[in-house]
Scaffold this motif. Structure first.
Motif, PDB file in Angstrom:
ATOM      1  N   ILE A  50       0.840  -1.207   0.000  1.00 17.56           N
ATOM      2  CA  ILE A  50       0.000   0.000   0.000  1.00 17.56           C
ATOM      3  C   ILE A  50       0.874   1.256   0.000  1.00 17.56           C
ATOM      4  O   ILE A  50       0.598   2.224  -0.732  1.00 17.56           O
ATOM      5  N   GLU A  51       1.934   1.242   0.800  1.00 17.06           N
ATOM      6  CA  GLU A  51       2.828   2.404   0.841  1.00 17.06           C
ATOM      7  C   GLU A  51       3.505   2.628  -0.514  1.00 17.06           C
ATOM      8  O   GLU A  51       3.631   3.774  -0.982  1.00 17.06           O
ATOM      9  N   ASN A  53       2.359   1.656  -3.484  1.00 11.12           N
ATOM     10  CA  ASN A  53       1.338   2.090  -4.434  1.00 11.12           C
ATOM     11  C   ASN A  53       0.941   3.558  -4.222  1.00 11.12           C
ATOM     12  O   ASN A  53       0.684   4.290  -5.186  1.00 11.12           O
ATOM     13  N   ALA A 275      -7.949  -2.295  -0.149  1.00  8.45           N
ATOM     14  CA  ALA A 275      -6.556  -1.942  -0.448  1.00  8.45           C
ATOM     15  C   ALA A 275      -6.484  -0.729  -1.366  1.00  8.45           C
ATOM     16  O   ALA A 275      -5.629   0.157  -1.190  1.00  8.45           O
ATOM     17  N   LEU A 278      -7.315   2.366   0.738  1.00 11.30           N
ATOM     18  CA  LEU A 278      -6.206   2.706   1.635  1.00 11.30           C
ATOM     19  C   LEU A 278      -5.051   3.340   0.865  1.00 11.30           C
ATOM     20  O   LEU A 278      -4.389   4.254   1.368  1.00 11.30           O
ATOM     21  N   THR A 279      -4.827   2.891  -0.356  1.00 15.54           N
ATOM     22  CA  THR A 279      -3.785   3.493  -1.184  1.00 15.54           C
ATOM     23  C   THR A 279      -4.106   4.960  -1.447  1.00 15.54           C
ATOM     24  O   THR A 279      -3.243   5.840  -1.313  1.00 15.54           O
TER      25      THR A 279
END
Length: 513
Positions: A50-51, A53, A275, A278-279
């Motif tokens: 996620i970080e 992306n 996901a 969150l991105t």
């Protein structure tokens, strides 16, 4: 000691002591300090994906800073690639800029006993924010007025488990749009002595908030301390408008706190997957927090995440859902990895009334926020109808239930008293614990008890009118407003605030748009 507190201490005397003797007494709890673990739903691999992306979004897709040439200049000077109003932030730059934001800060109240610590293992609870409508059992649903606003400030002041007076607890539609922020701030400053939020609907209104805070606390104190929090919403997806960023600039320059908060309705303003959402949340927060640090390194900020899902049949937002919980838990992990305070959660519900739907959805949302590690919970009480309505009855119902969060956060006591071995030895097999010494020593504080709910036998309940919770809450509202007495404030300070408000109102014509 701030200037106002100093004046208040010196101007005591007989009148003050007589007022204290006749004042209505009510308890006010300190902000929550968690002794329970945070619930973490994402593993290390998921967090890293996620970080990665999110930084890809910032670099390749970019974010818009619209109607704000000064912001574009700041980004360009920092090393971003600016194309028109689109800012492409190289990988690592936003995270590097965010590193100067403090991991926690103190927001000072005019009553120092009500100061709050935002960050770490703490949780600060603030009331509903923003509804244009109010509802009560007698008057039903209607547009909010300044009197309603003042009533909610009074209820917040008298609510034991609420730590913060909040901001726009309802939108007083009987006051011109360009002037109502002055009345709202004055109400928070005079009718309560808990911390409060500043105006963000136009940069000049943020300036007014800073000026009024300097009248209340003193110029030097405000220059060196945080006395306001503000809500800076991002126009998701990936757009930072000139009004909100203008307000952020005012607060950051003044060293006042801002909640940098994406406004996410999954499936409408963000992807439908956890996901993916969150991105986007992380990308938007990284850009917003980084910008605040371009304005003033070290300015206090809060990682915000207002997240709800959407009903794919009607398009209406839904609350208390498992998907929103997943995002709230995950965003908490991402905030902690950035070493930033975290804002999310609230008494969220889509119900039109303070009924069973409201109770279920609210309970899910409140407990989720506690476990997610939230540090600042806006909308902690009073939210109804998807945030369109501030409900009097639900305000006191929610405010009562916030006590459960305080007690859950204490965790399990494992000292000698908590182990209760003396009670087990005293009673032994076949006995009961009602009369034992340990119970007698602990019964007053052993179990949390609602101050609102009815625990009486059926016969007593029926004789008293068979009232449901909404009826009990309506009675509580009337009693609290009848019992309300304002906290003491230095007369000279109040006069100065009222004079500023009058002068600012007289300087411009009324505007209702």
């Amino acid at each position: 000691m701030n200037e106002v507190a100093g004046r208040r201490a010196r101007s005591g005397g007989g009148a003050t002591r007589r007022a204290e003797r006749t004042a209505v007494s009510f308890e006010s709890a300190r902000f929550i300090q968690r002794n329970i673990p945070n619930f973490e739903i994402l593993n290390e691999e998921a967090l890293q994906i996620i970080e990665w992306n999110a930084e890809t979004v910032l670099e390749e897709i970019g974010v818009n800073f619209v109607e704000n040439p000064g912001a574009l200049d700041l980004w360009r000077a920092a090393g971003a690639d600016v194309k028109g109003e689109r800012v492409h932030i190289p990988r690592g730059l936003a995270r590097k800029l965010c590193a100067t934001a403090p991991s926690s800060f103190t927001q000072h109240a005019r009553n120092p006993e009500r100061n709050v610590e935002v960050g770490g293992r703490n949780l600060v609870l603030a009331p509903v924010y923003g509804p244009p409508f109010v509802r009560d059992a007698e008057g039903g649903r209607r547009y909010a007025t300044l009197e309603d606003f003042q009533n909610f400030v009074k209820l917040g002041y008298m609510s034991k488990w609420l730590h913060h007076s909040g901001g726009t607890v309802c939108e007083p539609t009987d006051i011109p749009v360009n002037k109502r922020h002055l009345d709202m701030l004055l109400a928070h400053m005079v009718l309560s002595d808990k911390p409060y939020m500043g105006s963000v609907t136009e940069p000049s209104r943020a300036e007014d908030s800073v000026t009024m805070s300097k009248i209340l606390f003193g110029d030097a104190f405000v220059d060196q301390n945080t006395v306001m929090t503000s809500l800076i919403n991002i126009n998701s997806p990936l757009t930072f408008d000139g009004i909100m960023m203008g307000a952020l600039e005012v607060y950051a320059k003044a060293n006042q706190a801002a909640i940098i908060s994406p406004f996410i309705v999954g499936g409408a303003m963000a992807p439908v997957t956890v996901a993916g959402t969150l991105t986007q949340v992380l990308a938007e927060v990284l850009a917003g927090v980084a910008y605040s640090q371009l304005v003033r390194p070290g300015a206090p900020v809060i990682f915000g995440a207002f997240v709800t899902s959407i009903d794919m049949n009607s398009g209406a937002p839904t609350f208390g859902t498992p998907e929103a919980a997943h995002i709230t838990y995950g965003a908490g992990q991402l905030a902690r990895r950035l070493n930033l305070p975290y804002r999310s959660g609230g008494s969220f519900c889509g119900s039109k009334l303070p009924d069973a739907q409201a109770a279920y959805e609210t309970a899910n949302s409140l407990n989720m926020a506690l476990l997610a590690g939230v540090n600042f919970m806006l909308h902690a009480c009073g939210w109804l109808e998807g945030g369109l309505v501030s409900s009097y009855e639900k305000f006191v119902m929610d405010a009562d239930q916030l006590g459960t969060l305080h007690h859950l956060a204490q965790g399990v006591m494992m000292d000698t008293n908590g182990q209760a071995m003396d009670a087990l030895r005293e009673v032994g097999p076949g006995g009961h614990f009602l009369g034992c010494s340990h119970t007698q020593s602990n019964f007053k504080s052993a179990f949390w008890r609602s101050d609102l709910f009815d625990y009486k036998p059926f016969e007593t309940w029926a004789e008293e009118g068979a009232r449901d919770t909404q009826a009990l809450a309506a009675e509580r509202v009337k009693k609290q407003l009848a019992d309300y007495q304002p906290p003491e404030i230095d007369p000279g300070t109040r006069e100065a605030l009222e004079a500023f408000v009058a002068t600012r109102k007289a300087a411009v014509p009324d505007a209702f748009i």
